[in-house]
Design a protein around this motif. Sequence first.
Motif, PDB file in Angstrom:
ATOM      1  N   ASP A  92      -3.292 -18.189   9.046  1.00 44.00           N
ATOM      2  CA  ASP A  92      -4.683 -18.377   8.630  1.00 44.00           C
ATOM      3  C   ASP A  92      -4.950 -19.779   8.098  1.00 44.00           C
ATOM      4  O   ASP A  92      -5.913 -20.433   8.488  1.00 44.00           O
ATOM      5  N   CYS A  93      -4.098 -20.252   7.173  1.00 41.58           N
ATOM      6  CA  CYS A  93      -4.399 -21.529   6.511  1.00 41.58           C
ATOM      7  C   CYS A  93      -3.331 -22.604   6.730  1.00 41.58           C
ATOM      8  O   CYS A  93      -3.445 -23.702   6.190  1.00 41.58           O
ATOM      9  N   ALA A  94      -2.299 -22.307   7.508  1.00 44.66           N
ATOM     10  CA  ALA A  94      -1.236 -23.255   7.859  1.00 44.66           C
ATOM     11  C   ALA A  94      -0.429 -23.755   6.665  1.00 44.66           C
ATOM     12  O   ALA A  94       0.207 -24.797   6.739  1.00 44.66           O
ATOM     13  N   ARG A  95      -0.438 -23.020   5.570  1.00 44.60           N
ATOM     14  CA  ARG A  95       0.389 -23.376   4.411  1.00 44.60           C
ATOM     15  C   ARG A  95       1.692 -22.578   4.474  1.00 44.60           C
ATOM     16  O   ARG A  95       1.788 -21.584   5.182  1.00 44.60           O
ATOM     17  N   PRO A  96       2.686 -22.983   3.701  1.00 42.81           N
ATOM     18  CA  PRO A  96       3.972 -22.272   3.745  1.00 42.81           C
ATOM     19  C   PRO A  96       3.875 -20.851   3.192  1.00 42.81           C
ATOM     20  O   PRO A  96       3.129 -20.590   2.261  1.00 42.81           O
ATOM     21  N   LEU A  97       4.635 -19.969   3.824  1.00 47.10           N
ATOM     22  CA  LEU A  97       4.794 -18.618   3.297  1.00 47.10           C
ATOM     23  C   LEU A  97       5.860 -18.730   2.206  1.00 47.10           C
ATOM     24  O   LEU A  97       7.049 -18.746   2.489  1.00 47.10           O
ATOM     25  N   GLY A  98       5.427 -18.837   0.977  1.00 48.84           N
ATOM     26  CA  GLY A  98       6.316 -19.191  -0.119  1.00 48.84           C
ATOM     27  C   GLY A  98       7.104 -18.057  -0.734  1.00 48.84           C
ATOM     28  O   GLY A  98       8.145 -18.291  -1.332  1.00 48.84           O
ATOM     29  N   GLU A  99       6.640 -16.831  -0.587  1.00 46.75           N
ATOM     30  CA  GLU A  99       7.329 -15.718  -1.234  1.00 46.75           C
ATOM     31  C   GLU A  99       7.798 -14.711  -0.190  1.00 46.75           C
ATOM     32  O   GLU A  99       6.988 -14.076   0.485  1.00 46.75           O
ATOM     33  N   LEU A 100       9.106 -14.588  -0.073  1.00 49.01           N
ATOM     34  CA  LEU A 100       9.674 -13.609   0.845  1.00 49.01           C
ATOM     35  C   LEU A 100       9.631 -12.243   0.176  1.00 49.01           C
ATOM     36  O   LEU A 100      10.161 -12.056  -0.915  1.00 49.01           O
ATOM     37  N   LEU A 101       8.951 -11.290   0.807  1.00 42.29           N
ATOM     38  CA  LEU A 101       8.767  -9.962   0.241  1.00 42.29           C
ATOM     39  C   LEU A 101       9.831  -8.971   0.699  1.00 42.29           C
ATOM     40  O   LEU A 101      10.219  -8.073  -0.056  1.00 42.29           O
ATOM     41  N   SER A 102      10.278  -9.100   1.920  1.00 43.05           N
ATOM     42  CA  SER A 102      11.309  -8.205   2.452  1.00 43.05           C
ATOM     43  C   SER A 102      11.974  -8.862   3.653  1.00 43.05           C
ATOM     44  O   SER A 102      11.454  -9.816   4.218  1.00 43.05           O
ATOM     45  N   GLY A 103      13.132  -8.304   3.998  1.00 41.22           N
ATOM     46  CA  GLY A 103      13.833  -8.781   5.180  1.00 41.22           C
ATOM     47  C   GLY A 103      15.255  -9.213   4.921  1.00 41.22           C
ATOM     48  O   GLY A 103      16.008  -9.463   5.858  1.00 41.22           O
ATOM     49  N   ARG A 104      15.656  -9.309   3.653  1.00 41.43           N
ATOM     50  CA  ARG A 104      17.032  -9.720   3.336  1.00 41.43           C
ATOM     51  C   ARG A 104      17.858  -8.568   2.753  1.00 41.43           C
ATOM     52  O   ARG A 104      18.963  -8.780   2.261  1.00 41.43           O
ATOM     53  N   GLU A 105      17.334  -7.350   2.840  1.00 38.64           N
ATOM     54  CA  GLU A 105      18.004  -6.177   2.269  1.00 38.64           C
ATOM     55  C   GLU A 105      19.353  -5.919   2.942  1.00 38.64           C
ATOM     56  O   GLU A 105      19.539  -6.187   4.122  1.00 38.64           O
ATOM     57  N   LEU A 106      20.263  -5.393   2.161  1.00 37.39           N
ATOM     58  CA  LEU A 106      21.531  -4.870   2.641  1.00 37.39           C
ATOM     59  C   LEU A 106      21.900  -3.771   1.650  1.00 37.39           C
ATOM     60  O   LEU A 106      22.539  -4.002   0.640  1.00 37.39           O
ATOM     61  N   GLU A 107      21.405  -2.550   1.939  1.00 33.12           N
ATOM     62  CA  GLU A 107      21.463  -1.453   0.978  1.00 33.12           C
ATOM     63  C   GLU A 107      22.049  -0.188   1.597  1.00 33.12           C
ATOM     64  O   GLU A 107      21.778   0.121   2.755  1.00 33.12           O
ATOM     65  N   ILE A 108      22.803   0.526   0.787  1.00 37.26           N
ATOM     66  CA  ILE A 108      23.222   1.877   1.158  1.00 37.26           C
ATOM     67  C   ILE A 108      22.063   2.779   0.748  1.00 37.26           C
ATOM     68  O   ILE A 108      21.786   2.937  -0.429  1.00 37.26           O
ATOM     69  N   ALA A 109      21.372   3.348   1.728  1.00 35.44           N
ATOM     70  CA  ALA A 109      20.174   4.130   1.447  1.00 35.44           C
ATOM     71  C   ALA A 109      20.468   5.616   1.285  1.00 35.44           C
ATOM     72  O   ALA A 109      19.815   6.295   0.495  1.00 35.44           O
ATOM     73  N   GLU A 110      21.450   6.129   2.034  1.00 42.08           N
ATOM     74  CA  GLU A 110      21.717   7.573   1.986  1.00 42.08           C
ATOM     75  C   GLU A 110      23.143   7.852   2.448  1.00 42.08           C
ATOM     76  O   GLU A 110      23.633   7.216   3.380  1.00 42.08           O
ATOM     77  N   VAL A 111      23.769   8.800   1.786  1.00 40.00           N
ATOM     78  CA  VAL A 111      25.100   9.272   2.166  1.00 40.00           C
ATOM     79  C   VAL A 111      25.009  10.793   2.282  1.00 40.00           C
ATOM     80  O   VAL A 111      24.580  11.460   1.351  1.00 40.00           O
ATOM     81  N   VAL A 112      25.386  11.324   3.438  1.00 36.78           N
ATOM     82  CA  VAL A 112      25.369  12.768   3.665  1.00 36.78           C
ATOM     83  C   VAL A 112      26.813  13.258   3.657  1.00 36.78           C
ATOM     84  O   VAL A 112      27.636  12.806   4.459  1.00 36.78           O
ATOM     85  N   LEU A 113      27.103  14.177   2.732  1.00 37.50           N
ATOM     86  CA  LEU A 113      28.450  14.717   2.582  1.00 37.50           C
ATOM     87  C   LEU A 113      28.541  16.114   3.172  1.00 37.50           C
ATOM     88  O   LEU A 113      27.541  16.829   3.260  1.00 37.50           O
ATOM     89  N   THR A 114      29.773  16.531   3.512  1.00 46.72           N
ATOM     90  CA  THR A 114      29.986  17.917   3.912  1.00 46.72           C
ATOM     91  C   THR A 114      29.885  18.770   2.661  1.00 46.72           C
ATOM     92  O   THR A 114      30.147  18.310   1.552  1.00 46.72           O
ATOM     93  N   ASP A 115      29.518  19.991   2.850  1.00 40.26           N
ATOM     94  CA  ASP A 115      29.477  20.956   1.755  1.00 40.26           C
ATOM     95  C   ASP A 115      30.899  21.456   1.554  1.00 40.26           C
ATOM     96  O   ASP A 115      31.517  21.961   2.497  1.00 40.26           O
TER      97      ASP A 115
END
Length: 140
Positions: A92-115
């Motif tokens: 829109d305005c050709a200025r830098p996107l100064g704040e990264l909001l997402s995209g660098r994640e490296l997360e364990i989100a869920e672990v499913v175990l046997t009963d």
Amino acid sequence: MHELSIATAVVAQVEEAVRTNGGDRVLALRLRIGELAGVVPEALRFSFGLASEGTVLAGARLEVETVPGRARCEGCGRESDTGVPPMLWCVDCARPLGELLSGRELEIAEVVLTDPSDAPDPVSGDDRDTPEEATHVPSG
């Protein structure tokens, strides 16, 4: 290939969590990985297979959820996808996107175990969850 070191660290963290919280075996593991994290999902899957051998994660299904890169413009405040390779200028305005909001994640989100109640009976050797055993019926 840093994916092997990532896979090894993930396996170690999940094994520690399983030991701490109880559990028998991991059936599935879901990771959230940002598209700007520099991780190649196929290489991570291959590395996970190697790193998990002989652990409670052996044979577990690895699901990788890709988190898109998003950033906010310093000038107008517009939020937009960065893409890969990242485009870090506002459309829109050709200025830098100064704040990264997402995209660098490296997360364990869920672990499913046997009963634990589904574990095979050690006396009878009953292991019906294993396809080879379930289809093999002794004759005679």
